[in-house]
Design an enzyme around this catalytic site. Structure first.
Site, PDB file in Angstrom:
ATOM      1  N   CYS A  68     120.948  74.626  -0.740  1.00  0.00           N
ATOM      2  CA  CYS A  68     120.247  74.920  -2.126  1.00  0.00           C
ATOM      3  C   CYS A  68     120.616  74.008  -3.111  1.00  0.00           C
ATOM      4  O   CYS A  68     119.643  73.131  -3.090  1.00  0.00           O
ATOM      5  CB  CYS A  68     119.091  75.799  -2.156  1.00  0.00           C
ATOM      6  N   HIS A 123     118.819  80.628  -6.012  1.00  0.00           N
ATOM      7  CA  HIS A 123     117.920  79.797  -5.086  1.00  0.00           C
ATOM      8  C   HIS A 123     117.468  78.923  -5.704  1.00  0.00           C
ATOM      9  O   HIS A 123     116.357  78.796  -6.593  1.00  0.00           O
ATOM     10  CB  HIS A 123     117.344  80.320  -4.009  1.00  0.00           C
ATOM     11  N   HIS A 156     113.214  72.895   0.186  1.00  0.00           N
ATOM     12  CA  HIS A 156     114.126  73.539   0.320  1.00  0.00           C
ATOM     13  C   HIS A 156     115.474  73.783   1.718  1.00  0.00           C
ATOM     14  O   HIS A 156     114.477  73.663   2.143  1.00  0.00           O
ATOM     15  CB  HIS A 156     114.232  74.540  -0.649  1.00  0.00           C
TER      16      HIS A 156
END
Length: 347
Positions: free
Chosen positions: A263, A311, A323
């Protein structure tokens, strides 16, 4: 024990059979053995849901461990560069000490040929000069040129010793960092291996259902309507173009492009393409700019998820982010509210 309905068409079922079936469901949910065929759809669904939930938790834990790995790896790389620079400066300092000693040696030789070596210079050449240079009487017996050479040697040796101490300290930090990287790497690998075993223990139809639910089966190809989405700046526009071009590429923990990403690696790479250097971890990226309310988010903003910031995705407009979700999935579009948001940062 879970209830288990029986019908006349199914025939008579003994209590022992029910116990075996229930045990098999539990084992499947725990990922410890292959699932057994069951007649109870509700029980089977519950077991599969429990297994899927555990896989989700393992992926989330693996992502947290991945960001710790990324942070430790980034610190270790920085330390390696610092150690290399220190070693280079130490080598140069040693060369200067050697040159100064050489000049003092030549001076001593000239004095010897002229009638004998000054005992102070003899001591300077055979011992550390600090002890003698601290004494004013030693300098009084030297000429101005000799004193200058000895002061230079003293300063050079002090610099050399300082460089050596700093190098030793940084090398110790580097070794500790290397061990931290290895520890986090093992943690990631363990959690991912556990998740894979658990998924493999599910029946084929359950694995397919999990793939559909997690949208790892081609959802990345669905492009939302982004018309009218205006990036916050020219560099944000370049980063958005880069991150959208990465849609469909695989997730790889520790990956920062261009062929695979985790990520924070994705957002770091995308902004790197725009000429902007972002930190390596999602937690550090949270503080890599000005924070704005979600209601004011613009394409190019970083959306940080979960309270621990483990994240990150990039907002691309009209309520969507791009993402890198987790292992087995590909870089994709998802709604910005897919999980709890802790911050929106504008680099």
């Amino acid at each position: 024990m879970a209830s288990h309905r029986r019908t006349s068409q199914q025939g008579r079922t003994t209590l022992a059979s029910v116990t075996v079936v229930s045990a098999a469901l539990t084992a499947a949910a725990a990922g410890l053995s292959a699932p057994q065929a069951v007649a109870d759809p509700a029980g089977r669904t519950a077991a599969r849901d429990a297994a899927a939930s555990r896989v989700d938790r393992l992926y989330e834990q693996a992502e947290r461990a991945t960001e710790k790995f990324n942070g430790a790896d980034a610190r270790t790389k920085k330390l390696r560069r610092q150690v290399a620079a220190l070693q280079d400066r130490t080598a140069r300092a040693q060369e200067r000490v050697n040159r100064l000693r050489g000049r003092l040696g030549a001076l001593a030789a000239a004095q010897y040929r002229a009638g004998g070596m000054d005992p102070t210079i003899r001591l300077m050449l055979s011992e550390r000069p600090d002890t003698y240079l601290e004494k004013a009487s030693a300098l009084d017996r030297l000429g101005a040129g000799q004193a200058r050479e000895l002061r230079g040697l003293r300063a050079a040796q002090r610099s050399l010793e300082q460089q050596r101490r700093e190098t030793v300290r940084k090398l110790a930090e580097l070794e500790a960092g290397r061990k931290e990287v290895v520890r986090h790497k093992k943690d990631v690998q363990h959690k991912l291996a556990t998740a894979r075993r658990l998924l493999n223990a599910l029946p084929k139809d359950a694995r397919a259902a999990y793939a559909r639910a997690s949208r790892s089966d081609g959802r990345h190809e669905v492009v939302p309507d982004l018309r009218g989405a205006v990036p916050a700046s020219g560099r944000a526009a370049a980063a958005v173009a880069a991150v959208r071009a990465a849609v469909g590429r695989p997730y790889a923990w520790g990956g920062n492009g261009p062929s695979a990403f985790d990520c924070s690696g994705l957002t770091q790479w995308a902004y790197g393409r725009a000429g902007v250097s972002l930190p390596r971890t999602s937690q550090a990226q949270r503080g890599a700019g000005r924070q704005v309310p979600l209601s004011q988010a613009q394409p190019g903003d970083l959306v940080i998820y979960r309270s621990d910031g483990s994240h990150v995705g990039m907002y691309v407009g009209n309520g969507h982010v791009v993402h890198a979700p987790y292992p087995g999935a590909r870089v994709r579009y998802d709604p910005v509210g897919m999980m709890p948001i802790s911050a929106v940062t504008r680099p």
